[in-house]
Design a protein around this motif. Structure first.
Motif, PDB file in Angstrom:
ATOM      1  N   TRP A   1       2.808   3.329  -1.867  1.00 36.47           N
ATOM      2  CA  TRP A   1       3.200   3.596  -3.233  1.00 36.47           C
ATOM      3  C   TRP A   1       4.148   4.798  -3.274  1.00 36.47           C
TER       4      TRP A   1
ATOM      5  N   TRP B   1       0.815  -1.217   0.000  1.00 36.30           N
ATOM      6  CA  TRP B   1       0.000   0.000   0.000  1.00 36.30           C
ATOM      7  C   TRP B   1       0.850   1.270   0.000  1.00 36.30           C
TER       8      TRP B   1
ATOM      9  N   LEU C   1      -8.963   1.106  -4.962  1.00 38.78           N
ATOM     10  CA  LEU C   1      -7.685   0.415  -5.144  1.00 38.78           C
ATOM     11  C   LEU C   1      -7.491  -0.697  -4.124  1.00 38.78           C
TER      12      LEU C   1
ATOM     13  N   ASN D   1      -8.630   5.560  -3.648  1.00 38.32           N
ATOM     14  CA  ASN D   1      -7.910   4.590  -2.836  1.00 38.32           C
ATOM     15  C   ASN D   1      -8.824   3.497  -2.290  1.00 38.32           C
TER      16      ASN D   1
ATOM     17  N   ASN E   1       3.365   7.410  -4.423  1.00 36.88           N
ATOM     18  CA  ASN E   1       2.493   8.549  -4.109  1.00 36.88           C
ATOM     19  C   ASN E   1       2.741   9.087  -2.705  1.00 36.88           C
ATOM     20  N   GLU E   2       2.911   8.147  -1.759  1.00 35.02           N
ATOM     21  CA  GLU E   2       2.988   8.562  -0.353  1.00 35.02           C
ATOM     22  C   GLU E   2       4.265   9.326  -0.041  1.00 35.02           C
TER      23      GLU E   2
END
Ligand SMILES: NC(N)=O
Length: 710
Positions: free
Chosen positions: A77, A75, A274, A271, A79-80
């Motif tokens: 990614w 979880w 996802l 999310n 992105n974080e």
């Protein structure tokens, strides 16, 4: 705002050679490590990924610590890290908090669903299997399409973003980067299956968290930043050049930011899809021990909150404070919108403050985050292709050995497909923002019908089939009409604006609930949850009796504990005399508290009355599972109330952080990151200490034996 051209606007922060060296070197090292780990597992821990049960659900034997690490890893990614920093740069300190809250509630929800699935469908391998067992073929196909599209969009967009970042920082050709990112992952996932990804996930998590802590602390304590106080002073001093439209007083240091809230809501919808529409998150919960699902998932939910909160805040705000200073890589220019949107905020801060070694470390972080996402996607798609498609519709009598081979092939095929899709998106001029905004509309319609499948006995087959389709149509209609009403036209720009995408996602997510209820009321029926057990029996789920000659490998080895030790037939799931006789005849039998196992013949099991079907878990195990189920709900509601309401809402007012408040806030964020490190790195080591000790003893013994022979 297009992510695509953006990579091209960067400057090369490292040489191409360094980029290639890092990417190929890391792939080789990871492949090597995992192949050795698989060998050790086979030899000394009696775990063999050559059976489909091991490949798909790791023999349902994964403990709390490793579950937490694996969920966290798949979880977390890029992105974080990269994009939380970029969006903090754009909208300020509200973003990291919203980002954290947009990451953790879904994982807490998955704990609820995972434990309920263990109770209601104890033998399932994927969420799609549950749909098929309850509603049959058409619903199964609808959900396969929803799952695959969600997965392919999510995974391809990550590879695309990663390849653009690598291209943007090293100048490496985009095609090379797109191929190299998934290459190593395809290899080790194909060989190792789910348990391999549990192990690599742990390695990814460990390395990524060390780097995240390193970046956060070394940036904050850098002389050009000057710690918490220095950072605050610099942000205040540069406030006029960093005005954020839509924020209270245009400040970066306020929670009252309209843009941040809209972004947060879209993130939450996307999310949610996802997680719930990704079979990998279900598979991971099936792979856990009975006791491990809820604590494992919830530890991951809490830990992941800390990542955008700590790193996003420090890196995003530091970029704002330093972008016009002489140490900035593009001095005298600051960051352009295009550069921010392509995620270059973090690499530029790292280059400015830590230099080339920092950029190398950034590459490693990128690699860790990317590959753990990709490997999780590989497992999910391979399970859909092999289990849900091949075994169900093409060759139901497939042997276990062949099914594992098909899974391996599916991993490779998905790898190639994803690379192709990423390249097509890239060269077709795809726009990441558009994809990011469209994906929730596409993936959300299945969420509520899927949740109803496990929680509501009244949802009918027709409702399960139609409600996602109608929901999708509703979402798309709202999206397009809103774009037209607000901006007067329907085109790429208006359909990737925030409001149409947000309203469209709301329609996609919530309208299927209404459709499902209405359609179900039309011809009401009540599903008996024991049907799941009966269907599973009918399908001859012979979890525990894979004959050794169906195994893949030739080496002699100790057998898996589930296959090797016949267990008492005391709690067989069927009290039907014929079936019990079959079990006894085969001499393996089955049903333990922790590992559901069935022996049955399909011809007879379909005729069994529901009253003759008993749950494979003992009463104690079941009541323990129900207790965890209640805990999971309480925790989920708590997380939603705290992170959506109690924490942000009182701060959504006319307030700019004082220095004291800012220092306290960032300190908490950093402590949270350390807690995450302990929760998903240190604790899993402690939790797995016996297996680690056993494996180490085995390896040590083998090394000594070999040395002795020489
Ligand atoms: N973990 C995600 N979807 O950012």
């Amino acid at each position: 705002m297009s992510g695509l051209q953006l990579g091209y606007s960067g400057i090369d922060l490292v040489s191409q050679g360094t980029g290639y060296g890092l990417l190929i070197g890391l792939s080789v090292v990871f492949c090597g490590v995992i192949l050795v780990a698989i060998k050790i597992q086979r030899q000394y821990l009696a775990e063999d990924s050559g059976t489909s049960e091991m490949f798909m659900v790791a023999n349902r034997s994964v403990g709390t610590g490793l579950t937490a690490a694996a969920v966290f890893s798949s979880w977390m990614w890029i992105n974080e890290t990269v994009f939380a920093a970029a969006f903090t740069f754009k909208y300020g300190i509200a973003i990291p908090m919203w980002w954290g809250s947009g990451l953790c509630f879904q994982i807490a929800l998955m704990a609820v669903l995972g434990v309920l699935a263990k109770i209601r469908t104890p033998y399932a391998h994927t969420s799609l299997e549950i749909i098929r067992q309850r509603y049959g073929k058409i619903a199964h196909v609808v959900f396969i399409v929803l799952n695959l599209s969600n997965n392919v969009f999510g995974c391809a967009s990550m590879i695309l973003t990663g390849s653009q970042l690598i291209h943007g920082t090293s100048g490496m050709h985009i095609v090379a980067a797109t191929f190299l990112i998934p290459l190593g992952v395809v290899l080790y996932t194909a060989v190792g299956g789910l348990k391999a990804t549990f192990l690599t996930d742990f390695l990814h998590t460990t390395i990524a968290l060390i780097l995240i802590l390193y970046f956060t602390l070394s940036v904050l304590t850098n002389e050009h930043v000057g710690g918490l106080s220095g950072l605050y002073d610099k942000i205040m001093a540069t406030a006029s050049e960093n005005y954020v439209a839509g924020n209270y007083e245009g400040s970066l240091l306020t929670i009252k930011s309209k843009q941040a809230i809209i972004w947060a809501l879209i993130l939450k919808f996307g999310n949610l899809a996802l997680v719930v529409m990704d079979t990998a998150f279900w598979q991971k919960s099936f792979a856990t021990e009975v006791k491990a699902t809820v604590p494992g998932y919830n530890i991951a939910a809490l830990a992941v909150f800390g990542i955008p909160l700590g790193l996003g805040t420090v890196i995003g705000l530091t970029a704002r404070a330093l972008q016009y200073s002489p140490i900035w890589p593009t001095y005298p220019d600051g960051l352009s919108t295009a550069q921010v949107n392509s995620g270059l905020v973090m690499p530029y801060v790292v280059k400015a403050l830590i230099g080339n070694s920092g950029i190398a470390a950034f590459f490693v972080l990128l690699f860790m985050a990317l590959t753990s996402t990709v490997s999780s996607s590989m497992i999910a798609v391979s399970s859909i292709l092999s289990f849900d498609l091949y075994k169900t519709y093409i060759n139901p009598k497939v042997s276990d050995k062949r099914l594992v081979k098909i899974s391996h092939l599916a991993v490779v095929a998905h790898g190639l497909f994803i690379v192709a899709i990423s390249l097509v998106l890239n060269y077709g001029g795809a726009d990441m923002t558009w994809i990011g905004y469209f994906r929730p509309i596409l993936s959300c319609p299945g969420i509520i019908p899927l949740v109803f499948t496990l929680t509501w006995s009244g949802q009918t087959r027709l409702a399960a089939i139609l409600s996602p389709v109608l929901g999708f149509a509703t979402g798309v209609t709202i999206w397009l009409i809103t774009a037209h009403k607000l901006y007067g036209a329907i085109n790429l720009t208006t359909t990737e604006a925030g409001y149409p995408a947000l309203y469209g996602a709301c329609g996609s997510l919530f309208s299927p609930a209404i459709y499902s209820i209405l359609i179900s009321l039309y011809k009401p029926y009540k599903f008996d949850w024991r049907e799941f057990l009966r269907v599973e029996l009918a399908e001859e789920v012979k979890i525990a009796i894979t004959p050794p000659n169906e195994r893949d490998d030739e080496e002699p080895k100790s057998e898996s504990k589930v296959t090797d030790e016949p267990l008492p037939i005391s709690k067989s799931i069927v009290s039907h005399p014929e079936l019990t006789a079959i079990s006894e005849e085969k001499g393996t039998a089955i049903s333990t508290d922790a590992t559901p196992s069935v022996l049955a013949s399909s011809s007879s099991s379909t005729d069994i009355s529901l009253d003759d079907i008993h749950h494979p878990f003992s009463e104690e195990t079941l009541s323990e599972l129900y207790r965890w189920y209640r805990i999971a709900w309480i925790f989920f509601i708590f997380i939603v109330l705290v992170t959506f309401v109690a924490w942000p809402m009182p701060l959504y007012r006319d307030y700019v952080f004082s220095k004291k408040f800012f220092s306290g806030w960032v300190t908490v964020a950093i402590i949270w990151t350390f807690c995450a490190f302990f929760a998903v790195v240190v604790y899993p080591l402690y939790d797995g200490r016996h297996a680690i000790a056993k494996g180490s003893r085995g390896v040590w013994g083998a090394v000594r034996g070999r040395l002795g022979r020489k």
